[in-house]
Design a protein around this motif. Structure first.
Motif, PDB file in Angstrom:
ATOM      1  N   THR A 195     -11.510  -8.166  -4.118  1.00 52.54           N
ATOM      2  CA  THR A 195     -10.483  -7.124  -4.105  1.00 52.54           C
ATOM      3  C   THR A 195      -9.425  -7.376  -3.037  1.00 52.54           C
ATOM      4  OG1 THR A 195     -12.162  -5.580  -4.858  1.00 52.54           O
ATOM      5  CG2 THR A 195     -10.142  -4.621  -4.024  1.00 52.54           C
ATOM      6  N   ALA A 196      -9.789  -8.051  -1.961  1.00 54.95           N
ATOM      7  CA  ALA A 196      -8.825  -8.349  -0.887  1.00 54.95           C
ATOM      8  C   ALA A 196      -7.629  -9.133  -1.415  1.00 54.95           C
ATOM      9  CB  ALA A 196      -9.507  -9.126   0.230  1.00 54.95           C
ATOM     10  N   PHE A 197      -7.821  -9.875  -2.485  1.00 53.12           N
ATOM     11  CA  PHE A 197      -6.723 -10.644  -3.075  1.00 53.12           C
ATOM     12  C   PHE A 197      -5.623  -9.705  -3.565  1.00 53.12           C
ATOM     13  CE2 PHE A 197      -4.567 -13.026  -6.418  1.00 53.12           C
ATOM     14  CZ  PHE A 197      -4.347 -14.233  -5.796  1.00 53.12           C
ATOM     15  N   HIS A 198      -6.019  -8.548  -4.076  1.00 51.48           N
ATOM     16  CA  HIS A 198      -5.043  -7.577  -4.572  1.00 51.48           C
ATOM     17  C   HIS A 198      -4.142  -7.089  -3.440  1.00 51.48           C
ATOM     18  CE1 HIS A 198      -3.317  -4.708  -7.286  1.00 51.48           C
ATOM     19  NE2 HIS A 198      -3.622  -3.707  -6.483  1.00 51.48           N
ATOM     20  N   TYR A 199      -4.704  -6.953  -2.246  1.00 50.09           N
ATOM     21  CA  TYR A 199      -3.899  -6.561  -1.078  1.00 50.09           C
ATOM     22  C   TYR A 199      -2.770  -7.566  -0.858  1.00 50.09           C
ATOM     23  CZ  TYR A 199      -2.565  -6.137   3.800  1.00 50.09           C
ATOM     24  OH  TYR A 199      -1.837  -6.038   4.957  1.00 50.09           O
ATOM     25  N   MET A 200      -3.091  -8.854  -0.966  1.00 48.66           N
ATOM     26  CA  MET A 200      -2.071  -9.885  -0.769  1.00 48.66           C
ATOM     27  C   MET A 200      -1.017  -9.814  -1.874  1.00 48.66           C
ATOM     28  SD  MET A 200      -0.947 -12.150   1.257  1.00 48.66           S
ATOM     29  CE  MET A 200      -2.323 -12.185   2.360  1.00 48.66           C
ATOM     30  N   GLU A 201      -1.447  -9.573  -3.107  1.00 44.85           N
ATOM     31  CA  GLU A 201      -0.491  -9.434  -4.205  1.00 44.85           C
ATOM     32  C   GLU A 201       0.462  -8.264  -3.951  1.00 44.85           C
ATOM     33  OE1 GLU A 201      -2.519 -10.715  -8.333  1.00 44.85           O
ATOM     34  OE2 GLU A 201      -3.552  -9.088  -7.274  1.00 44.85           O
ATOM     35  N   GLU A 202      -0.083  -7.141  -3.514  1.00 42.17           N
ATOM     36  CA  GLU A 202       0.751  -5.974  -3.238  1.00 42.17           C
ATOM     37  C   GLU A 202       1.717  -6.230  -2.097  1.00 42.17           C
ATOM     38  OE1 GLU A 202      -1.791  -2.605  -2.559  1.00 42.17           O
ATOM     39  OE2 GLU A 202      -1.649  -2.002  -4.660  1.00 42.17           O
ATOM     40  N   MET A 203       1.257  -6.917  -1.078  1.00 41.52           N
ATOM     41  CA  MET A 203       2.121  -7.215   0.053  1.00 41.52           C
ATOM     42  C   MET A 203       3.307  -8.070  -0.386  1.00 41.52           C
ATOM     43  SD  MET A 203       1.295  -8.906   3.727  1.00 41.52           S
ATOM     44  CE  MET A 203       1.505 -10.605   3.235  1.00 41.52           C
ATOM     45  N   VAL A 204       3.037  -9.079  -1.191  1.00 42.56           N
ATOM     46  CA  VAL A 204       4.109  -9.951  -1.670  1.00 42.56           C
ATOM     47  C   VAL A 204       5.043  -9.187  -2.602  1.00 42.56           C
ATOM     48  CG1 VAL A 204       4.601 -11.998  -3.065  1.00 42.56           C
ATOM     49  CG2 VAL A 204       2.829 -12.084  -1.317  1.00 42.56           C
ATOM     50  N   ASP A 205       4.492  -8.304  -3.429  1.00 45.61           N
ATOM     51  CA  ASP A 205       5.325  -7.500  -4.328  1.00 45.61           C
ATOM     52  C   ASP A 205       6.266  -6.577  -3.562  1.00 45.61           C
ATOM     53  OD1 ASP A 205       4.335  -8.609  -6.643  1.00 45.61           O
ATOM     54  OD2 ASP A 205       2.897  -7.002  -7.026  1.00 45.61           O
ATOM     55  N   CYS A 206       5.881  -6.185  -2.356  1.00 50.38           N
ATOM     56  CA  CYS A 206       6.703  -5.273  -1.548  1.00 50.38           C
ATOM     57  C   CYS A 206       7.867  -5.972  -0.863  1.00 50.38           C
ATOM     58  CB  CYS A 206       5.843  -4.592  -0.482  1.00 50.38           C
ATOM     59  SG  CYS A 206       4.699  -3.391  -1.157  1.00 50.38           S
ATOM     60  N   ILE A 207       7.862  -7.281  -0.846  1.00 49.60           N
ATOM     61  CA  ILE A 207       8.912  -8.020  -0.146  1.00 49.60           C
ATOM     62  C   ILE A 207      10.215  -7.906  -0.923  1.00 49.60           C
ATOM     63  CG2 ILE A 207       9.705 -10.291   0.611  1.00 49.60           C
ATOM     64  CD1 ILE A 207       6.758 -10.999   1.055  1.00 49.60           C
TER      65      ILE A 207
END
Length: 144
Positions: free
Chosen positions: A120-132
């Motif tokens: 699930t931690a991978f989803h955090y990274m996806e969300e962070m990149v999507d917020c850029i």
């Protein structure tokens, strides 16, 4: 609380359903963090090119990624840019898997066939990149 923490060098900020403390960053620290984010953007781009469903719960094997690199020209190009010190694609995949495992984004599910599971931690990274959001600098433009 904002004023209290500001006095000791921290800023209390609201996130997406949570609060966090931040600090003013020096330019060197900020540049280092931007480089790290750029690295993770490259990792995500590579992994999503490998398989669009790559995300939490996805199962994969290193050998499967290596096979795909040999078959997919775009993946081959991205792999060659991931780690400049690695020349063979097997080494690139090995280092990428090690980075993901070290960051807690994947874990070895089956050591017999070397199957990894995306956490699930991978989803955090996806969300962070999507917020850029990258804004264009318009300060040099001539107003109409």
């Amino acid at each position: 609380y904002y004023d209290y923490y500001k006095g000791i060098g921290f800023y209390l900020e609201a996130g997406n359903g949570y609060y966090l403390f931040t600090r003013q960053e020096t330019r060197v620290d900020l540049e280092r963090k931007l480089e790290a984010v750029g690295k993770w953007i490259d990792y995500l781009s590579f992994l999503k090119t490998y398989h669009s469903a790559f995300g939490p719960g996805f199962l994969f094997r290193r050998a499967d990624i290596e096979v795909q690199i040999g078959c997919n020209m775009e993946l081959k190009e991205k792999a060659s840019r991931l780690f400049s010190d690695k020349k063979k694609f097997g080494e690139v995949v090995e280092k990428l898997v090690a980075e993901l495992e070290k960051a807690g984004m994947i874990e070895l599910e089956n050591e017999h066939d070397e199957t990894y599971k995306v956490l699930t931690a991978f989803h955090y990274m996806e969300e962070m990149v999507d917020c850029i959001t990258i804004l264009e600098d318009t300060s040099d433009e001539i107003p109409e």
